[in-house]
Design an enzyme around this catalytic site. Structure first.
Site, PDB file in Angstrom:
ATOM      1  N   ASP A  56      71.926 -47.838 -61.382  1.00 47.53           N
ATOM      2  CA  ASP A  56      72.679 -46.562 -61.670  1.00 47.53           C
ATOM      3  C   ASP A  56      72.509 -45.956 -60.614  1.00 47.53           C
ATOM      4  O   ASP A  56      71.531 -45.415 -60.109  1.00 47.53           O
ATOM      5  CB  ASP A  56      71.984 -45.881 -62.838  1.00 47.53           C
ATOM      6  CG  ASP A  56      72.199 -44.406 -63.067  1.00 47.53           C
ATOM      7  OD1 ASP A  56      73.283 -44.030 -62.542  1.00 47.53           O
ATOM      8  OD2 ASP A  56      71.630 -43.898 -63.755  1.00 47.53           O
ATOM      9  N   ARG A 142      94.389 -33.146 -58.986  1.00 48.97           N
ATOM     10  CA  ARG A 142      93.223 -33.865 -58.710  1.00 48.97           C
ATOM     11  C   ARG A 142      92.545 -33.044 -58.024  1.00 48.97           C
ATOM     12  O   ARG A 142      92.025 -33.265 -56.859  1.00 48.97           O
ATOM     13  CB  ARG A 142      93.736 -35.029 -57.723  1.00 48.97           C
ATOM     14  CG  ARG A 142      94.523 -36.250 -58.545  1.00 48.97           C
ATOM     15  CD  ARG A 142      93.582 -36.857 -59.284  1.00 48.97           C
ATOM     16  NE  ARG A 142      94.206 -38.034 -60.214  1.00 48.97           N
ATOM     17  CZ  ARG A 142      94.765 -37.986 -61.153  1.00 48.97           C
ATOM     18  NH1 ARG A 142      94.729 -36.938 -61.973  1.00 48.97           N
ATOM     19  NH2 ARG A 142      95.493 -39.011 -61.777  1.00 48.97           N
ATOM     20  N   TYR A 145      88.727 -34.263 -57.842  1.00 50.30           N
ATOM     21  CA  TYR A 145      88.545 -35.557 -57.345  1.00 50.30           C
ATOM     22  C   TYR A 145      88.912 -35.462 -55.964  1.00 50.30           C
ATOM     23  O   TYR A 145      88.072 -36.142 -54.948  1.00 50.30           O
ATOM     24  CB  TYR A 145      89.620 -36.435 -58.112  1.00 50.30           C
ATOM     25  CG  TYR A 145      89.820 -37.930 -57.514  1.00 50.30           C
ATOM     26  CD1 TYR A 145      88.809 -38.766 -57.645  1.00 50.30           C
ATOM     27  CD2 TYR A 145      90.991 -38.314 -56.832  1.00 50.30           C
ATOM     28  CE1 TYR A 145      88.921 -40.306 -57.225  1.00 50.30           C
ATOM     29  CE2 TYR A 145      91.128 -39.653 -56.433  1.00 50.30           C
ATOM     30  CZ  TYR A 145      89.968 -40.598 -56.571  1.00 50.30           C
ATOM     31  OH  TYR A 145      90.110 -41.959 -55.820  1.00 50.30           O
ATOM     32  N   LYS A 149      86.496 -36.693 -52.678  1.00 52.91           N
ATOM     33  CA  LYS A 149      86.866 -37.665 -51.609  1.00 52.91           C
ATOM     34  C   LYS A 149      87.017 -37.349 -50.136  1.00 52.91           C
ATOM     35  O   LYS A 149      86.798 -37.944 -49.339  1.00 52.91           O
ATOM     36  CB  LYS A 149      88.245 -38.344 -52.215  1.00 52.91           C
ATOM     37  CG  LYS A 149      88.033 -39.282 -53.439  1.00 52.91           C
ATOM     38  CD  LYS A 149      86.966 -40.415 -53.301  1.00 52.91           C
ATOM     39  CE  LYS A 149      86.829 -40.980 -54.402  1.00 52.91           C
ATOM     40  NZ  LYS A 149      86.069 -42.281 -54.436  1.00 52.91           N
ATOM     41  N   ILE A 178      96.061 -47.721 -57.077  1.00 51.98           N
ATOM     42  CA  ILE A 178      95.724 -49.071 -57.142  1.00 51.98           C
ATOM     43  C   ILE A 178      95.695 -49.484 -58.541  1.00 51.98           C
ATOM     44  O   ILE A 178      95.101 -48.941 -59.437  1.00 51.98           O
ATOM     45  CB  ILE A 178      94.378 -49.270 -56.476  1.00 51.98           C
ATOM     46  CG1 ILE A 178      94.449 -48.744 -54.954  1.00 51.98           C
ATOM     47  CG2 ILE A 178      93.960 -50.899 -56.426  1.00 51.98           C
ATOM     48  CD1 ILE A 178      95.501 -49.573 -54.153  1.00 51.98           C
ATOM     49  N   SER A 182      90.399 -48.839 -64.161  1.00 50.76           N
ATOM     50  CA  SER A 182      90.404 -47.249 -64.368  1.00 50.76           C
ATOM     51  C   SER A 182      91.854 -46.630 -64.481  1.00 50.76           C
ATOM     52  O   SER A 182      92.107 -45.656 -64.992  1.00 50.76           O
ATOM     53  CB  SER A 182      89.805 -46.701 -63.019  1.00 50.76           C
ATOM     54  OG  SER A 182      89.770 -45.420 -62.899  1.00 50.76           O
ATOM     55  N   ARG A 208     105.294 -42.306 -57.862  1.00 48.43           N
ATOM     56  CA  ARG A 208     104.617 -41.409 -56.834  1.00 48.43           C
ATOM     57  C   ARG A 208     104.363 -42.170 -55.582  1.00 48.43           C
ATOM     58  O   ARG A 208     103.996 -41.700 -54.458  1.00 48.43           O
ATOM     59  CB  ARG A 208     103.589 -40.558 -57.407  1.00 48.43           C
ATOM     60  CG  ARG A 208     102.419 -41.335 -57.514  1.00 48.43           C
ATOM     61  CD  ARG A 208     101.302 -40.540 -58.179  1.00 48.43           C
ATOM     62  NE  ARG A 208     100.036 -41.077 -58.027  1.00 48.43           N
ATOM     63  CZ  ARG A 208      98.879 -40.595 -58.460  1.00 48.43           C
ATOM     64  NH1 ARG A 208      98.841 -39.521 -59.114  1.00 48.43           N
ATOM     65  NH2 ARG A 208      97.743 -41.137 -58.374  1.00 48.43           N
TER      66      ARG A 208
END
Length: 248
Positions: A56, A142, A145, A149, A178, A182, A208
Site C-alpha cells: 500500500d 482532468r 489529475y 501529474k 494508453i 484503467s 483525441r
C-alpha cells in the site's frame, strides 16, 4: 539487444496491470531482478520470475517496512496512480486529497525509502509515471489529475537536481492515452454518463490522439527500460513524452 538490465534490482509499484505490469515484464525480459508490488497482490499472478508483494503505497509504515526488507535497489519505478474525471467544480476535497496522496505522495514515500541505498552505492535510476496532461494541462475534465501529474514532474526534477552529483538519476515518462484496464473503466464510465455505446466512448478517446490510435503499455515499458539502463546514464531530470503527438 538483450540483457540490458542484467545484475540490476528493480522495484515496480502498481505492477498488477497496465503500464506497471508491462514495465515489470520488460525488466524481467532484460535480465533484472524485479520486486513487483501492487495493493492487490492477486493481480501480480503470472509475472513469472518476479518477487511479488502486496504494498500500500499510501502508507508510510508499509513503504518503510517493505523497503527495509527489500534491501538496496538500482531502479525504482513509480507507476501507481488514479485518474479523476471532471473540472474544479466536480472535485471534492476528499477526491483532491486522494489524488494527491496516491499520485504524488506515494512517490515521495517510495523515493524517500529507497534513495538512501542508492546514494550509498552512488547508483540509481528513478522512473516516475507522469502524464502528457501534466506536461500541458490541455485535456478537458482532468483538473486534479493534471495538477497531480504536474506535481510529479516537479518532484522528479527536484530529486534529479538534488542528487545529480551522487549517482542517482530521476526521469518522468509522460504517456498519452494508453490501452489499459484503467482506461477500460473510464470508457465504461463515459459511456454510462453520456448514454453512449462502449464503442462510441472508446472512439472518443482514440479521436483525441493525433496518431489515431491508443498507445500500448509495452511502448511505455520500452522507454522505461531505456531510462532504467546504463544507456541513459547521461539523462536526468527530463520529461519524456510518449504521447502519440498529443502535445503537438
Amino acid at each position: 539487444m538483450a540483457g540490458r538490465l542484467t545484475n540490476k534490482r528493480a522495484v515496480v509499484t502498481a505492477a498488477g496491470q497496465g503500464i506497471g505490469r508491462a514495465i515489470a515484464a520488460a525488466f524481467l525480459a532484460e535480465g533484472a531482478e524485479v520486486l513487483a508490488t501492487d495493493l492487490d497482490a492477486a493481480k501480480l499472478e503470472g509475472l513469472a520470475g518476479a518477487r511479488a508483494a502486496a504494498l500500500d503505497v499510501r502508507s508510510d509504515a508499509a513503504v518503510a517496512e517493505f523497503a527495509a526488507g527489500a534491501g538496496p535497489v538500482d531502479i525504482l519505478v513509480n507507476a501507481a496512480g488514479i485518474v479523476h474525471h471532471g473540472t474544479i467544480l466536480d472535485c471534492t476535497d476528499a477526491e483532491w486529497a486522494l489524488a494527491f496522496d496516491l499520485n504524488v505522495a506515494s512517490m515521495h514515500r517510495t523515493i524517500r525509502a529507497f534513495l538512501p541505498g542508492m546514494l550509498e552505492r552512488r547508483n540509481g535510476s528513478i522512473v516516475n509515471i507522469a502524464s502528457a496532461v501534466g506536461s500541458t494541462g490541455s485535456a478537458p475534465n482532468r483538473y486534479v489529475y493534471g495538477a497531480t501529474k504536474a506535481a510529479v514532474i516537479g518532484l522528479t526534477k527536484a530529486v534529479a537536481r538534488d542528487f545529480i552529483r551522487q549517482g542517482v538519476r530521476a526521469n518522468a515518462i509522460c504517456p498519452g492515452t494508453i490501452q489499459s484496464p484503467s482506461l477500460d473503466e473510464r470508457i465504461a464510465a463515459l459511456a454510462a454518463q453520456n448514454g453512449l455505446s462502449l464503442e462510441a466512448a472508446r472512439q472518443a478517446f482514440v479521436d483525441r490522439q493525433p496518431m489515431g490510435r491508443l498507445g500500448t503499455p509495452e511502448e511505455m515499458a520500452a522507454l522505461a527500460v531505456y531510462l532504467a539502463s546504463d544507456e541513459s546514464r547521461f539523462t536526468t531530470g527530463q520529461t519524456h513524452l510518449a504521447d502519440g503527438g498529443f502535445t503537438l
